[in-house]
Scaffold this active site. Structure first.
Site, PDB file in Angstrom:
ATOM      1  N   CYS A  74      52.354 -28.192  85.272  1.00 27.46           N
ATOM      2  CA  CYS A  74      52.250 -26.821  84.768  1.00 27.46           C
ATOM      3  C   CYS A  74      53.458 -26.003  85.197  1.00 27.46           C
ATOM      4  O   CYS A  74      53.518 -25.521  86.337  1.00 27.46           O
ATOM      5  CB  CYS A  74      50.952 -26.188  85.263  1.00 27.46           C
ATOM      6  SG  CYS A  74      50.765 -24.474  84.746  1.00 27.46           S
ATOM      7  N   CYS A  83      52.709 -22.434  86.166  1.00 27.04           N
ATOM      8  CA  CYS A  83      52.077 -22.274  87.484  1.00 27.04           C
ATOM      9  C   CYS A  83      53.100 -22.454  88.603  1.00 27.04           C
ATOM     10  O   CYS A  83      53.117 -21.698  89.558  1.00 27.04           O
ATOM     11  CB  CYS A  83      50.987 -23.326  87.720  1.00 27.04           C
ATOM     12  SG  CYS A  83      49.887 -23.635  86.366  1.00 27.04           S
ATOM     13  N   ASP A  84      53.922 -23.470  88.500  1.00 29.07           N
ATOM     14  CA  ASP A  84      54.739 -23.900  89.644  1.00 29.07           C
ATOM     15  C   ASP A  84      56.235 -23.695  89.491  1.00 29.07           C
ATOM     16  O   ASP A  84      56.986 -23.910  90.447  1.00 29.07           O
ATOM     17  CB  ASP A  84      54.468 -25.392  89.925  1.00 29.07           C
ATOM     18  CG  ASP A  84      53.010 -25.630  90.300  1.00 29.07           C
ATOM     19  OD1 ASP A  84      52.423 -24.733  90.927  1.00 29.07           O
ATOM     20  OD2 ASP A  84      52.476 -26.691  89.957  1.00 29.07           O
TER      21      ASP A  84
END
Ligand code: NDP
Length: 310
Positions: free
Chosen positions: A135, A138-139
Site C-alpha cells: 500500500c 499507507c507507507d
C-alpha cells in the site's frame, strides 16, 4: 448451539467496526465476527497519517482498537470467530462459525475486505513491514528521498509508482511482460515521469538486507538466450499485482464483478439479496482507503436499520 441476532456484521476493519458503531447506536445490538485479522488490513501497516482527525498521525493498531472499543461501547457484541459457511437462500440467514456454532440473522453486513496479492516469495514475509508493503498510500511517506520498486503493470502499479515518485528519489516499476496492462493515461503518466524507470520483462527472485530491505534479486528475460540475473539496490518493495476481495463465501448468492468484488445497487450498500449489505473493500476495487471503508460501514448500518424497521 444456535443463536439469533437481528444484525450480524462479518469483518473487523474500519468498515465492520463503523457499521458496529452505527448499528449499536441504533439499538440493533449487532454481533460482529472479528475474523482472523482483527482490525483488518490496516493492522499490517504502522502509522496512519491520512485518517482525518489525527494531525500527528495515529498508530494503525491503536486506531483499530479505538474503533473496536467504540463499537463495543454502543452494544456491539464482538466474537473472535470466522464465518465458515453461510446460507443466504433462507430466512433468517444461516451462518456457521469456525467453532461449529450456528447463528441466524435477520440482516447481514459483509465487511470482509480484500487481501493484497503477493508474489509468494518467502522474503515477502521476512521483510513485511520492514521494506515490503502492498500500500503506497499507507507507507509511501516513510520512503521520502529513498529508492523504491513497485511490482506490477496494471493501473494500481502505475498509480502507486506515480504516487511514490512524488516522495521517493527514484522508483523502479518491475513489469513481467514487455508492456504495461494499465490504461493509456496511466501509462503516459509513468513514462513522462523522470523519476520512474520501467524494468520490462523482469521478475523478482528474492530480497536481501540486514535489518530491512536493501535490494532485490531480479531476473531479466527468464529462459531467453539473453537472460540476466542482477541485484537492484532499493529501500522499499511495493506489491501492486492486484487484490482478492474476500467474497468467496457469498458468491453462490451475491452478484460479483469479474474480479469477485460484490456488486451493489447504484450508490447504495444494498446487494441483490434484500437484507444483505456490503461495506468496505470487498465491494470497492478502486479506492480502498480506510476512511472510505468507514463511511461505507456507516451507510450499510443505516440501510440495515431501515430494512429491519420495515
Ligand atoms: P490488474 O489485474 O489490472 O493488474 C495486475 C498487474 O500485476 C498486471 O500487470 C499483472 O501482470 C501483474 N501481475 C500479476 N501477478 C503477477 C506476478 N505474480 N508477478 C508479476 N506481476 C504480476 O490489477 P490492478 O490492481 O492494477 O487493477 C485492478 C482493477 O482496478 C483494474 O480493473 C484497474 O483498471 C482498476 N483500477 C483503476 C484505477 C483508476 O482508474 N484510477 C486505479 C487502480 C485500479 P500481467 O499484465 O502480465 O498479467
Amino acid at each position: 448451539m444456535n443463536t439469533h441476532t437481528r444484525l450480524l456484521i462479518i469483518g473487523s476493519g474500519p468498515a465492520g467496526y463503523t457499521a458496529g458503531i452505527y448499528a449499536g447506536r441504533a439499538n440493533l445490538s449487532p454481533v460482529l465476527l472479528e475474523g482472523l485479522q482483527p482490525g483488518g488490513q490496516l493492522t499490517i501497516t504502522t502509522d496512519v497519517e491520512n485518517y482525518p482527525g489525527f494531525p500527528d498521525g495515529v498508530d494503525a493498531n491503536e486506531l483499530m482498537e479505538n474503533m473496536r472499543r467504540q463499537a463495543e461501547r454502543f452494544g456491539t457484541q464482538i466474537l473472535s470467530n470466522v464465518a465458515t459457511k453461510v446460507d443466504l437462500g433462507i430466512r433468517p440467514f444461516h451462518i456457521t462459525l469456525d467453532d461449529g456454532n450456528e447463528w441466524t440473522a435477520d440482516s447481514l453486513i459483509i465487511a470482509t475486505g480484500a487481501s493484497a496479492k503477493y508474489l509468494g516469495l518467502s522474503d515477502e514475509q521476512k521483510y513485511m513491514g520492514r521494506g515490503v508493503s502492498a500500500c503506497a498510500t499507507c507507507d509511501g511517506f516513510f520512503y521520502r528521498k529513498k529508492v523504491v520498486a513497485v511490482v506490477g503493470g496494471g493501473d494500481t502499479a502505475c498509480e502507486e509508482a506515480s504516487y511514490l515518485a512524488g516522495l521517493a528519489s527514484k522508483v523502479y516499476l518491475i513489469v513481467r511482460k514487455p508492456y504495461l496492462r494499465a490504461s493509456k493515461i496511466m501509462q503516459e503518466r509513468v513514462f513522462s515521469n523522470d523519476k520512474i524507470e520501467v524494468l520490462f520483462e523482469t521478475n523478482t527472485l528474492g530480497l536481501f538486507g540486514e535489518n530491512g530491505v536493501e535490494g532485490a534479486h531480479l531476473i531479466y528475460r527468464k529462459g531467453e538466450s539473453d537472460e540476466r540475473e542482477y541485484d537492484l539496490p532499493i529501500d522499499g518493495f511495493f506489491l501492486a499485482i492486484g487484490h482478492h476481495p474476500n467474497s468467496e463465501l457469498f458468491t453462490p448468492w451475491l452478484k460479483t464483478d469479474e474480479n469477485g468484488f460484490i456488486m451493489t445497487e447504484q450508490d447504495t450498500p444494498c446487494t441483490n439479496v434484500p437484507g444483505v449489505f456490503v461495506a468496505g473493500d470487498v465491494a470497492d476495487s478502486k479506492y480502498r482507503q480506510a476512511v472510505i471503508a468507514a463511511g461505507s460501514g456507516a451507510k450499510a448500518a443505516m440501510e440495515a436499520e431501515k430494512y429491519l424497521a420495515q
